[in-house]
Design a protein around this motif. Sequence first.
Motif, PDB file in Angstrom:
ATOM      1  N   ALA A   1       0.832  -1.206   0.000  1.00  0.00           N
ATOM      2  CA  ALA A   1       0.000   0.000   0.000  1.00  0.00           C
ATOM      3  C   ALA A   1       0.866   1.255   0.000  1.00  0.00           C
ATOM      4  O   ALA A   1       0.567   2.227  -0.706  1.00  0.00           O
ATOM      5  CB  ALA A   1      -0.921   0.000   1.218  1.00  0.00           C
ATOM      6  N   GLU A   2       1.938   1.248   0.776  1.00  0.00           N
ATOM      7  CA  GLU A   2       2.836   2.407   0.779  1.00  0.00           C
ATOM      8  C   GLU A   2       3.472   2.604  -0.582  1.00  0.00           C
ATOM      9  O   GLU A   2       3.613   3.733  -1.061  1.00  0.00           O
ATOM     10  CB  GLU A   2       3.929   2.228   1.835  1.00  0.00           C
ATOM     11  CG  GLU A   2       4.901   3.397   1.881  1.00  0.00           C
ATOM     12  CD  GLU A   2       5.902   3.325   3.016  1.00  0.00           C
ATOM     13  OE1 GLU A   2       6.922   4.052   2.935  1.00  0.00           O
ATOM     14  OE2 GLU A   2       5.681   2.571   3.976  1.00  0.00           O
ATOM     15  N   ALA A   3       3.850   1.497  -1.229  1.00  0.00           N
ATOM     16  CA  ALA A   3       4.455   1.592  -2.557  1.00  0.00           C
ATOM     17  C   ALA A   3       3.494   2.239  -3.548  1.00  0.00           C
ATOM     18  O   ALA A   3       3.863   3.176  -4.278  1.00  0.00           O
ATOM     19  CB  ALA A   3       4.867   0.202  -3.038  1.00  0.00           C
ATOM     20  N   ARG A   4       2.249   1.759  -3.599  1.00  0.00           N
ATOM     21  CA  ARG A   4       1.285   2.321  -4.541  1.00  0.00           C
ATOM     22  C   ARG A   4       1.040   3.799  -4.266  1.00  0.00           C
ATOM     23  O   ARG A   4       0.878   4.590  -5.206  1.00  0.00           O
ATOM     24  CB  ARG A   4      -0.022   1.533  -4.474  1.00  0.00           C
ATOM     25  CG  ARG A   4       0.062   0.147  -5.089  1.00  0.00           C
ATOM     26  CD  ARG A   4      -1.316  -0.471  -5.246  1.00  0.00           C
ATOM     27  NE  ARG A   4      -1.954  -0.717  -3.963  1.00  0.00           N
ATOM     28  CZ  ARG A   4      -1.886  -1.869  -3.287  1.00  0.00           C
ATOM     29  NH1 ARG A   4      -1.203  -2.884  -3.784  1.00  0.00           N
ATOM     30  NH2 ARG A   4      -2.514  -2.015  -2.140  1.00  0.00           N
ATOM     31  N   ALA A   5       1.032   4.177  -2.998  1.00  0.00           N
ATOM     32  CA  ALA A   5       0.834   5.587  -2.659  1.00  0.00           C
ATOM     33  C   ALA A   5       1.967   6.453  -3.174  1.00  0.00           C
ATOM     34  O   ALA A   5       1.784   7.652  -3.425  1.00  0.00           O
ATOM     35  CB  ALA A   5       0.695   5.742  -1.144  1.00  0.00           C
ATOM     36  N   ARG A   6       3.135   5.871  -3.344  1.00  0.00           N
ATOM     37  CA  ARG A   6       4.302   6.611  -3.831  1.00  0.00           C
ATOM     38  C   ARG A   6       4.529   6.401  -5.327  1.00  0.00           C
ATOM     39  O   ARG A   6       5.560   6.810  -5.866  1.00  0.00           O
ATOM     40  CB  ARG A   6       5.549   6.189  -3.051  1.00  0.00           C
ATOM     41  CG  ARG A   6       5.493   6.547  -1.565  1.00  0.00           C
ATOM     42  CD  ARG A   6       6.719   6.067  -0.814  1.00  0.00           C
ATOM     43  NE  ARG A   6       6.628   6.408   0.598  1.00  0.00           N
ATOM     44  CZ  ARG A   6       6.974   7.571   1.128  1.00  0.00           C
ATOM     45  NH1 ARG A   6       7.468   8.527   0.338  1.00  0.00           N
ATOM     46  NH2 ARG A   6       6.843   7.803   2.425  1.00  0.00           N
ATOM     47  N   GLY A   7       3.591   5.738  -5.998  1.00  0.00           N
ATOM     48  CA  GLY A   7       3.742   5.493  -7.430  1.00  0.00           C
ATOM     49  C   GLY A   7       4.721   4.398  -7.758  1.00  0.00           C
ATOM     50  O   GLY A   7       5.269   4.352  -8.863  1.00  0.00           O
ATOM     51  N   VAL A   8       4.944   3.495  -6.816  1.00  0.00           N
ATOM     52  CA  VAL A   8       5.790   2.325  -7.045  1.00  0.00           C
ATOM     53  C   VAL A   8       4.851   1.138  -7.268  1.00  0.00           C
ATOM     54  O   VAL A   8       4.075   0.785  -6.381  1.00  0.00           O
ATOM     55  CB  VAL A   8       6.723   2.048  -5.845  1.00  0.00           C
ATOM     56  CG1 VAL A   8       7.558   0.789  -6.099  1.00  0.00           C
ATOM     57  CG2 VAL A   8       7.619   3.246  -5.572  1.00  0.00           C
ATOM     58  N   TRP A   9       4.919   0.504  -8.431  1.00  0.00           N
ATOM     59  CA  TRP A   9       3.942  -0.519  -8.776  1.00  0.00           C
ATOM     60  C   TRP A   9       4.449  -1.898  -8.402  1.00  0.00           C
ATOM     61  O   TRP A   9       5.654  -2.151  -8.330  1.00  0.00           O
ATOM     62  CB  TRP A   9       3.597  -0.429 -10.260  1.00  0.00           C
ATOM     63  CG  TRP A   9       3.304   0.964 -10.697  1.00  0.00           C
ATOM     64  CD1 TRP A   9       3.923   1.667 -11.688  1.00  0.00           C
ATOM     65  CD2 TRP A   9       2.341   1.874 -10.118  1.00  0.00           C
ATOM     66  NE1 TRP A   9       3.405   2.935 -11.783  1.00  0.00           N
ATOM     67  CE2 TRP A   9       2.442   3.092 -10.828  1.00  0.00           C
ATOM     68  CE3 TRP A   9       1.420   1.759  -9.076  1.00  0.00           C
ATOM     69  CZ2 TRP A   9       1.640   4.191 -10.525  1.00  0.00           C
ATOM     70  CZ3 TRP A   9       0.629   2.863  -8.761  1.00  0.00           C
ATOM     71  CH2 TRP A   9       0.742   4.049  -9.488  1.00  0.00           C
TER      72      TRP A   9
END
Length: 280
Positions: free
Chosen positions: A196-204
């Motif tokens: 979830a943190e990754a997606r929030a930072r644009g990391v897929w």
Amino acid sequence: MSDVSGATAPPQVTLFVDAHVHLHPLFDLAGFVTSAARNVATAARSLGVAEEDAIGVLLLSEGANEAAFARLGSAADLGAPAWTVDATREPESLRVREGGRLRMIVVAGRQIVTREGVEVLSLLCGENVADGMALDDTIDAVRLGDGIPVLPWGFGKWTMRRGALVAAVLRSRPRDVFLGDNGGRLGAAPEPRLFAEARARGVWVLPGSDPLPFRSEQSRAGAFGFLADLRLDAERPAEALRGWLRTLREQPPRYGTLETLGRFCRNQARMQWRKRTARG
């Protein structure tokens, strides 16, 4: 959904990309590719895609001293009349055909263990990256070699200090990496916190099957991954997919299912037994 240019591929296809594939030495080549093609066909049917319009893409992750890509590339045929392997115009990719029809693309890649014990995948790249470097240096080396750096989830691999290191990478260089999901993850368990943190930072998050080194796992490749929508040159598929991933602006759709409780527990027990016997 996707186009494949060139006379060697169908004009309209959907790409089913398994982003974490091991072709272990104990796997039979014909059985491995037959299972992968069957898994892609099953996923295609579940999404309403005609089998003839689906192509699997298997992104290998080879450990040090493995030669899975070379083993597959040296097999002009796979010991089964229907299956053949041929080269593309790039050294890191191969085409797998069934009865002359393109069914899969296989691309070389590396699995690296950093000095801190964090696992990094170098996808879509045939260049070797040594184990034992610092995490940041490893990511830099993968990018310098034109690979796609992926930090893959694994049971117990993102705990304590290693998890903190992965989180630090997400915060300090989110445009340089992807995270990796794993088809062996327990479906009933909560999603890893860092996804979830990754997606929030644009990391897929790039899903993959990650077959374990057991004969029964030979049938796993192609069963879990993501869908890619791009114009793919069948002569330079790795180049096309690298470019697509580097400009990705949203999480790609996932296909396949996660592990059941029984199979998850059984596989974890088998892996622990394997590690203990290897140490002994």
